[in-house]
Write an enzyme that holds these catalytic residues in place. Structure first.
Site, PDB file in Angstrom:
ATOM      1  N   ALA A  39      59.036  63.524  -5.481  1.00  0.00           N
ATOM      2  CA  ALA A  39      59.469  62.625  -6.558  1.00  0.00           C
ATOM      3  C   ALA A  39      58.255  62.139  -7.327  1.00  0.00           C
ATOM      4  CB  ALA A  39      60.219  61.434  -5.969  1.00  0.00           C
ATOM      5  N   ASP A 151      61.550  45.121  -4.967  1.00  0.00           N
ATOM      6  CA  ASP A 151      62.107  46.314  -5.600  1.00  0.00           C
ATOM      7  C   ASP A 151      63.208  46.916  -4.744  1.00  0.00           C
ATOM      8  OD1 ASP A 151      62.400  48.123  -7.645  1.00  0.00           O
ATOM      9  OD2 ASP A 151      60.652  49.346  -7.108  1.00  0.00           O
TER      10      ASP A 151
HETATM   11  N1  LIG Z   1      58.979  58.771   3.541  1.00  0.00           N
HETATM   12  C1  LIG Z   1      59.671  59.484   2.655  1.00  0.00           C
HETATM   13  N2  LIG Z   1      60.340  60.601   3.043  1.00  0.00           N
HETATM   14  C2  LIG Z   1      61.043  61.285   2.142  1.00  0.00           C
HETATM   15  N3  LIG Z   1      61.180  60.964   0.860  1.00  0.00           N
HETATM   16  C3  LIG Z   1      60.532  59.872   0.409  1.00  0.00           C
HETATM   17  C4  LIG Z   1      59.745  59.087   1.282  1.00  0.00           C
HETATM   18  N4  LIG Z   1      59.248  58.051   0.582  1.00  0.00           N
HETATM   19  C5  LIG Z   1      59.706  58.202  -0.676  1.00  0.00           C
HETATM   20  N5  LIG Z   1      60.460  59.303  -0.804  1.00  0.00           N
HETATM   21  C6  LIG Z   1      61.149  59.758  -2.003  1.00  0.00           C
HETATM   22  O1  LIG Z   1      60.352  59.527  -3.126  1.00  0.00           O
HETATM   23  C7  LIG Z   1      60.967  58.619  -4.020  1.00  0.00           C
HETATM   24  C8  LIG Z   1      59.930  57.701  -4.629  1.00  0.00           C
HETATM   25  O2  LIG Z   1      59.262  56.998  -3.602  1.00  0.00           O
HETATM   26  P1  LIG Z   1      58.765  55.514  -3.859  1.00  0.00           P
HETATM   27  O3  LIG Z   1      59.906  54.719  -4.250  1.00  0.00           O
HETATM   28  O4  LIG Z   1      58.012  55.081  -2.661  1.00  0.00           O
HETATM   29  O5  LIG Z   1      57.794  55.807  -5.069  1.00  0.00           O
HETATM   30  P2  LIG Z   1      57.532  54.977  -6.417  1.00  0.00           P
HETATM   31  O6  LIG Z   1      56.537  55.715  -7.188  1.00  0.00           O
HETATM   32  O7  LIG Z   1      57.248  53.587  -6.051  1.00  0.00           O
HETATM   33  O8  LIG Z   1      58.906  55.063  -7.159  1.00  0.00           O
HETATM   34  P3  LIG Z   1      59.546  53.959  -8.126  1.00  0.00           P
HETATM   35  O9  LIG Z   1      58.569  52.889  -8.342  1.00  0.00           O
HETATM   36  O10 LIG Z   1      59.903  54.724  -9.337  1.00  0.00           O
HETATM   37  O11 LIG Z   1      60.744  53.471  -7.366  1.00  0.00           O
HETATM   38  C9  LIG Z   1      61.986  57.879  -3.193  1.00  0.00           C
HETATM   39  O12 LIG Z   1      63.077  57.437  -3.946  1.00  0.00           O
HETATM   40  C10 LIG Z   1      62.408  58.907  -2.167  1.00  0.00           C
HETATM   41  O13 LIG Z   1      63.430  59.726  -2.682  1.00  0.00           O
HETATM   42 MN   LIG Z   2      60.836  53.687  -5.421  1.00  0.00          MN
HETATM   43 MN   LIG Z   3      58.025  51.728  -6.500  1.00  0.00          MN
END
Ligand SMILES: Nc1ncnc2c1ncn2[C@@H]1O[C@H](COP(=O)(O)OP(=O)(O)OP(=O)(O)O)[C@@H](O)[C@H]1O
Ligand SMILES: [Mn+2]
Ligand SMILES: [Mn+2]
Length: 652
Positions: A39, A151
């Protein structure tokens, strides 16, 4: 290849600010490799990765400024402190230039958002409540550590194969103390918060953001409570917040499906707009819906804490379990199966509450209840038939309950009968009518009948008062000074032995050799022994109006289940009598005080003599007689014949 953790002194990030005893923070580049991205978010990319040969998720933040780097270290420090089964766990980090990475346990997609909206998963209410409760526990853990997540939304909730939720994404999480500090500093330096400060504090995802955040106030754990509620409602409805306007009235307001972010913000803040709540027709219990609504109250102070939420979800869960799996109880049916006790519909179903307290523990086999208690060969065998009658009488509400349990044990001749006379409401009587027989079976496995009876009363009392505390805490009970109670009588017949436990002013008599044989003593404040006992236990007994009464509640009875304002003086400890039945014993009559107030023991015997020898008829006749003689109370009567009644006698 196992990961090496350096000793704590040297296991730290390059700056030395992040430390951990268990999580390696200074990985060698050789120990991991990044595979495909999973992602790409606004602030980071998440990769599938191999770490020490195992699958992991690697989060690589976008680091373009010095501030971003500070944020990375802040997040890492915070993550090192977290360890809870409901959180996606940090397992390692690489905090060196050029690569800044955080590694987490890997969760197969979908996350909760994808599960709801891509797979179009429709969870059962049970699943929703379980998931909500698991999440609330993780959030309570954060709250205790002083961490706000900021969040919470389904996309940040990861799922394992059993659909257990794990809260992830601590990209915006902060210690509450740091949020406050920023605020105070800002106020000091410039007299009012700067624009930059506003921006920094207004983080999260718009549709999950609490009004105070949208108003640019400070984020607290109550703002997390709000986002939690929006997420749980999304799980219940399957609808992305504000995308589907089911309420006609709302459709004409700001939201004509195409609102701007500003319009939405304004509507949430100043018009109290919220996503469409799940409909009761969806099967969602009203208690759950009301909880969600209180969680998204505009006033953060009015929202429940995660502790309250957990308690309430517990209650909701118990109700769902009970509605799904408890068949109609044998309790409160007469011999021919007609239900006599009316199940008064209150917000809380105290019958179920009582049943649930003993459910599960009493499932064990009931074959050997008291089987070895007595010599079986030479004894007298009573032949039982029974019936009951209950009436509200002149009262507007029915606060008596009773049970008739003919086959407590499968193999033996074990019978139980009980009456509970409620006061200050029917809650205690409703609770006890299910809990007492349940506990009796449970304790019958080990204890003597006398001890099992005593224990059943005492435990029911404790369980009921605990339940009250729980409901008070969860605000399902809002009446102040509501201390419901009930008197209780239970007769247990194990082959030729009769045991009667009594707490309060219900009464049981035998017709023995044609004369009334009293099995119980009335526990009332006008009885000197009881009055002395209560006074010694520290509660005042005063002559009020017409008789002796206990405490400020002015209760006439001195023993009961419930009445938590008068405990321990008004004890639930029953007096238990044991007697061997013989051919001299014709019948047993038990009744609430509504009968005994106006009909004497001797009259009861005479009335039964004059009545068709059918126990249900006799019960009804006694109750009717009491009503005619002016009893103002609820009246419940159980009659048990102990000798075979010839057909001729039955019909005259
Ligand atoms: N430990 C994990 N195992 C599998 N998939 C994960 C894991 N951590 C995160 N993801 C996937 O990656 C996506 C984004 O992770 P995360 O929310 O930590 O990132 P972010 O950059 O902070 O995203 P945002 O701020 O847009 O919500 C999650 O919605 C999930 O689908
Ligand atoms: Mn996230
Ligand atoms: Mn985030």
């Amino acid at each position: 290849m196992a990961l090496e953790v350096l000793p704590e002194e040297s296991n730290r990030c390059v700056r030395g600010c992040c430390r951990s005893a268990t999580i390696p923070l200074d990985l060698r580049s050789a120990s991991f490799s990044l595979l495909a991205p999973i992602a790409r978010g606004s602030e980071s990319t998440v990769y599938e990765a191999l770490l020490g040969g195992e699958r992991a998720a690697a989060k690589k933040p976008v680091l373009s400024t010095a501030e971003d780097l500070d944020k990375f270290h802040y997040q890492l420090q915070l993550l090192c402190k977290l360890d809870h089964p409901g959180l996606a766990k940090l397992i390692a980090a690489h905090a060196h230039p050029p690569a800044y990475l955080m590694f987490f346990d890997f969760f197969e997609p979908p996350n909760l958002a994808e599960k709801i909206h891509v797979e179009e998963w429709i969870p059962s209410i049970q699943q929703v409540v379980t998931m909500a409760s698991d999440l609330a526990k993780a959030l309570q853990y954060l709250q205790i550590l002083g961490v706000v997540h900021r969040d919470i939304k389904p996309a940040n909730i990861l799922l394992d194969k059993d659909l257990h939720p794990y809260l992830a994404d601590f990209g915006l999480a902060m210690f509450q103390k740091d949020i406050k500090r920023v605020s105070v500093e800002n106020w000091k330096s410039s007299g009012k918060p700067t624009g930059g400060f506003h921006k920094k504090n207004m983080v999260g995802t718009l549709i999950y953001m609490a009004p105070e955040i949208l108003r640019k106030d400070i984020h607290t754990e109550k703002s997390d409570v709000y986002s939690f509620a929006i997420s749980i409602n999304e799980l219940l409805t399957g609808v992305v917040p504000y995308t589907d306007l089911r309420a006609e009235a709302q459709a004409h307001t700001v939201l004509e499906m195409t609102y701007t972010e500003q319009q939405l913000t304004a509507a949430i803040v100043s018009q109290g707009l919220r996503p469409a709540l799940a409909l009761p027709e969806s099967g969602a219990p009203p208690t759950l819906l009301s909880l969600i609504q209180r969680c998204w109250d505009p006033d953060p102070e009015k929202r429940p804490s995660f502790e309250d939420i957990i308690d309430e979800l517990n209650i909701v869960q118990k109700h769902i379990v009970s509605n799904a799996s408890v068949p109609s109880s044998p309790v409160s049916k007469t011999q021919n199966g007609t239900i006599e006790v009316h199940h008064y519909q209150e917000a809380l179903n105290w019958f179920n509450q009582g049943e649930l307290f003993v459910k599960g523990s009493s499932r064990s086999d009931l074959k050997n209840l008291w089987s070895d208690c007595f010599d079986q060969s030479s004894e007298y065998h009573p032949t039982l038939s029974w019936g009951s009658f209950a009436t509200c009488g002149r009262r507007e509400t029915m606060e008596d309950t009773h049970f008739v349990l003919p086959h407590v044990s499968e193999e033996n001749d074990v019978f139980a009968f009980g009456i509970f006379d409620g006061h200050r409401g029917s809650a205690a009587a409703e609770f006890s009518v299910r809990a007492v027989p349940g506990f009796l079976k449970q304790f019958g496995q080990g204890a003597s009948p006398t001890d099992a009876l005593s224990e059943a009363f005492v435990r029911t009392d404790i369980a009921f008062r605990e339940e009250l505390i729980l409901h008070r805490k969860s605000k399902r009970i809002i009446q102040k000074d509501w201390h419901p109670g009930c008197t209780a009588i239970t007769a247990l017949i194990v082959r030729n032995k009769l045991f009667v436990a009594n707490a309060g002013d219900c009464r049981a008599i035998l017709s023995r050799k044609g004369k009334p044989f009293l099995l119980t003593k009335d526990h009332v404040a006008s009885c000197p022994n009881e009055r002395e006992r209560v006074t010694k236990a520290g509660t005042e007994v005063k002559w009020q109006i017409d008789t002796w009464r206990v405490g400020s509640a002015a209760l006439q009875v001195t023993r009961s289940i419930g009445d938590d304002d008068l405990k321990p003086a008004v004890t639930a400890q029953p007096e238990v009598i044991e007697t061997a039945l013989s051919a001299d014993d014709e019948f047993l009559v038990m009744a609430s005080d509504g009968l005994w107030d106006v009909v004497s023991n001797q009259d009861v015997l005479s009335i039964i003599k004059d009545t068709v020898k059918e126990p249900g008829m006799c019960s009804k006749r006694l109750a009717t007689e009491a009503a005619e003689r002016g009893s103002k109370d609820n009246i419940t009567v159980i009659v048990v014949f102990l000798r075979p009644v010839s057909t001729a006698e039955r019909i005259y």
